[in-house]
Scaffold this active site. Structure first.
Site, mmCIF file in Angstrom:
data_model
loop_
_atom_site.group_PDB
_atom_site.id
_atom_site.type_symbol
_atom_site.label_atom_id
_atom_site.label_comp_id
_atom_site.label_asym_id
_atom_site.label_seq_id
_atom_site.Cartn_x
_atom_site.Cartn_y
_atom_site.Cartn_z
ATOM 1 N N ASP A 1 -7.463 42.038 11.526
ATOM 2 C CA ASP A 1 -6.854 41.033 12.108
ATOM 3 C C ASP A 1 -5.440 40.573 10.850
ATOM 4 O O ASP A 1 -5.242 40.476 10.548
ATOM 5 C CB ASP A 1 -7.143 40.450 12.538
ATOM 6 C CG ASP A 1 -8.344 40.470 13.828
ATOM 7 O OD1 ASP A 1 -8.134 40.634 14.960
ATOM 8 O OD2 ASP A 1 -9.313 40.715 12.712
ATOM 9 N N LYS A 2 -4.639 40.723 12.113
ATOM 10 C CA LYS A 2 -3.378 40.358 10.942
ATOM 11 C C LYS A 2 -2.852 38.328 11.365
ATOM 12 O O LYS A 2 -3.312 38.109 10.692
ATOM 13 C CB LYS A 2 -1.835 40.905 12.065
ATOM 14 C CG LYS A 2 -0.525 40.482 11.146
ATOM 15 C CD LYS A 2 0.572 40.805 12.388
ATOM 16 C CE LYS A 2 2.049 40.037 11.349
ATOM 17 N NZ LYS A 2 2.618 40.301 12.302
#
Length: 673
Positions: A309-310
């Site tokens: 995930d960012k």
């Protein structure tokens, strides 16, 4: 969560009452730690496990802003580069490796734009003007020789008509006179492709010019190639179907008869260095882009087991090729300035492979917890306990999360993938270039192309950091925007990006199939279902399950309850999978026919794409799940009175690879996130 189809809504496994709350208020509220194949968290060897900190009302908290402030200076650059590397890096090193060099990262946006303008100016100049003015520009100083090598190769790949010169540590560019001479003999596009072939120097490779019926003209080309590149290549004319073309092959390095020394053998052994990467608010491919620019290697020289995930703090294993442990150690401070921490550096014998992980560990905080109907804190605690116990026992529907389909608001990746599978290159390209809401430069460029069809003008409008769109527009300008030209534009993207759109479509179909299966058939295995078989009856399936492990349930097996629902798998469409032999199998056929794919082979030869398909478990289960409720104080900057108290849920669990934490939370909370 935007995974609903127009006709099938996502299903829940349990019928408990849900609750609302907010996730990812900050990156510290969403921590992801990769679990390797040995079941170890990748940060456990060198870094203390970090868990989200809750500002409990009864405990005095220290400032939590320090790390955010430390990275504040990088926000603008990160935003600019957010989407660059996914389209320029081909997964697992597929495609032309020089595509992976990102000039926007290597040079910086301002120098990159100046280089674009310089290149355009050269193209528009008369030959006499080029000779008299001696047009040349500086790209800056690069003390690191690896970075200089990256810049040289990247410039020549993107601008084959330019040559690069090093003066001490400074790199300058000017027009390549050899390119100018060859472009008078062959079309400019062929000259560009030939110079890329020469720069790549791939052993055993060859380049063939277009058929040429003029013997005298072929002789001129032969003479030019022999004069300029004779030590590097050999040329021959080959006739086929009454047409003759020149083929160029790289000369083999003559080492026959030379005794191989131990040093020679040592040189042939690739260097691989493994490490653990911690990143915050940064995409995996974006982090790789930064590291490759610093180290002077290709993004495709990095390998990893999965994308993280960012909007989170994440830990994951990586391996980089051609870089020693010592050299990686020397660059730690530069990585930290980018908001990354590298640890557990060690030598390894091979790269990582996608999917080669057991799963991921999640430490999450869901804040501002509320029941849909007002209730006491004791009742809320009981409700949360029931929700967590249900997902632990019964699991959740293993849907693909919204990130699988891209972040687009208007056209998502699965629609582009459908057009590609139908080999409608024009429609796929128009969907790809569909603008979002907003009036920024990239949307202006997209609108201009859709309204005018002028790729050159749209390319001039498109920001330099939108590398994927610029690659497409440059190809459209060169080859046109008809079916063939759009196909050439698609092939200009790296393989990993092209196949991403096909996988997005197949994932969307899988989500719909899962909803149809649970809405139509009982929540138990029935005749015709596909199940994953193993030595243990209760062992769940994995997405790596192959056809040899997949079994079709018989009537007797349904009656005797031989299998459990956790063993049921649904096929991801492709050309090697088998489908259920019940109403769900017919649904797949009808659904594919509805999209015009009734006879689809899931292979696009012109784009070098093949989708074999796979099997994905219908249900997924969190492991080692723990939770606690805690009272927190909301920040208040205006009220003199004490801030109001709210309830937060601290949740930790493990998921198998390719499972989505947000989908698990959706089952627990019974709401879209």
């Amino acid at each position: 969560m935007e995974m609903e189809s127009q006709c099938l809504s996502p299903c829940f496994v349990s019928d408990h009452e849900g609750f609302s709350g907010s996730i990812k208020n900050s990156t510290r509220d969403f921590i992801v730690i990769e679990i390797d194949l040995h079941g170890q968290r990748v940060n456990s060897l060198t870094l203390p496990q970090q868990t989200p900190e809750l500002p409990a009302a009864e405990v005095q908290q220290s400032s939590s802003k320090e790390e955010e402030n430390k990275r504040a200076d990088n926000r603008t650059e990160k935003a600019v580069l957010q989407e660059v590397t996914a389209e320029l890096s081909s997964l697992n090193g597929e495609g032309d490796l020089t595509e992976g060099f990102d000039l926007n990262v290597l040079l910086g946006s301002s120098v990159y734009e100046a280089l674009e303008n310089f290149s355009s100016k050269l193209v528009g100049c008369r030959e006499e003007q080029k000779m008299t003015e001696g047009l040349e520009m500086s790209l800056g100083t690069f003390p690191d020789k690896h970075q200089r090598a990256s810049v040289h190769r990247a410039v020549r790949h993107s601008y084959p008509h330019l040559m690069t010169i090093t003066n001490q540590a400074e790199i300058r560019v000017r027009e390549d006179p050899d390119f100018r001479e060859l472009s008078k003999l062959v079309p400019e596009e062929e000259a560009e492709d030939f110079f890329r072939f020469i720069d790549a120097k791939v052993p055993g490779s060859a380049f063939t010019f277009s058929p040429d019926d003029s013997k005298s003209h072929r002789t001129s080309v032969h003479h030019f190639l022999s004069r300029k590149f004779g030590k590097l290549v050999e040329t021959k004319s080959f006739s086929e179907q009454d047409r003759t073309a020149i083929t160029v092959r790289l000369r083999e390095r003559g080492k026959q008869g030379k005794k191989r020394t131990a040093a020679d053998c040592e040189e042939q052994v690739e260097t691989y260095t493994g490490f653990t990467l911690k990143k915050e608010n940064l995409e995996t491919l974006e982090a790789i882009s930064y590291m490759s620019a610093v180290l002077g290697v290709l993004p495709s020289d990095f390998s990893y087991a999965g994308i993280k995930d960012k909007r989170a703090i994440t830990y994951q294993s990586m391996v980089v090729k051609k870089i020693s442990t010592k050299r990686l150690q020397e660059k730690l401070s530069e990585f930290e300035r980018r908001g990354m921490q590298v640890s557990n550096i060690h030598s390894v014998s091979e790269p990582l492979r996608l999917g080669r992980l057991k799963g991921n560990h999640f430490d999450l905080v869901i804040r501002d917890l509320k029941n849909y109907e007002k209730c006491s804190s004791l009742e809320l605690e009981e409700l949360v306990k029931k929700a967590v116990e249900n997902v632990k026992t019964h699991g959740f529907v293993n849907y693909y999360g919204p990130q699988r389909f891209g972040n687009s608001q208007s056209v998502q990746a699965d629609r582009v993938g459908l057009a590609l599978l139908k080999e409608d290159m024009v429609t796929a390209l128009k969907l790809f270039l569909s603008p979002e809401e907003g009036d920024d430069l990239q949307n202006k460029a997209k609108r201009h192309f859709l309204h005018t069809g002028n790729a050159k003008e749209s390319l001039a409008l498109m920001p330099a950091y939108k590398a994927r769109e610029r690659l497409m527009l440059r190809a459209l300008h060169r080859y046109g925007s008809d079916q063939e030209g759009c196909g050439r534009a698609w092939i200009s993207l790296p393989h990993g990006m092209r196949v991403f759109y096909l996988h997005a479509y197949c994932s969307r179909l899988w989500n719909e199939a899962a909803s149809y299966r649970l809405n139509t058939l009982p929540h138990r295995p029935v005749q015709g279902d596909l199940v994953w078989t193993s030595s243990r009856q209760d062992e769940p399936a994995t997405e790596e399950s192959d056809t040899a492990q997949v079994h079709i349930i018989t009537s007797a097996e349904e009656k005797d309850n031989v299998f459990s629902l956790k063993q049921v798998v649904l096929p991801m469409p492709g050309n090697t999978v088998k489908y259920p032999e019940n109403v769900l199998g017919k649904w797949y056929q009808d659904r594919l026919s509805q999209d015009g794919l009734g006879s689809c082979r899931f292979r696009i030869t012109s784009l070098k794409l093949n989708v074999p398909g796979c099997y994905r478990p219908l249900l997924a289960y969190p492991h080692n799940i723990t939770y606690s409720l805690q009272t927190t104080e909301e920040e208040s900057f205006t009220e003199p009175s004490p801030p109001p108290s709210t309830t937060a849920l601290k949740l930790s669990f493990d998921l198998d690879s390719s499972c989505y934490a947000t989908v698990c939370l959706r089952e627990i909370m019974k709401c879209d996130l």
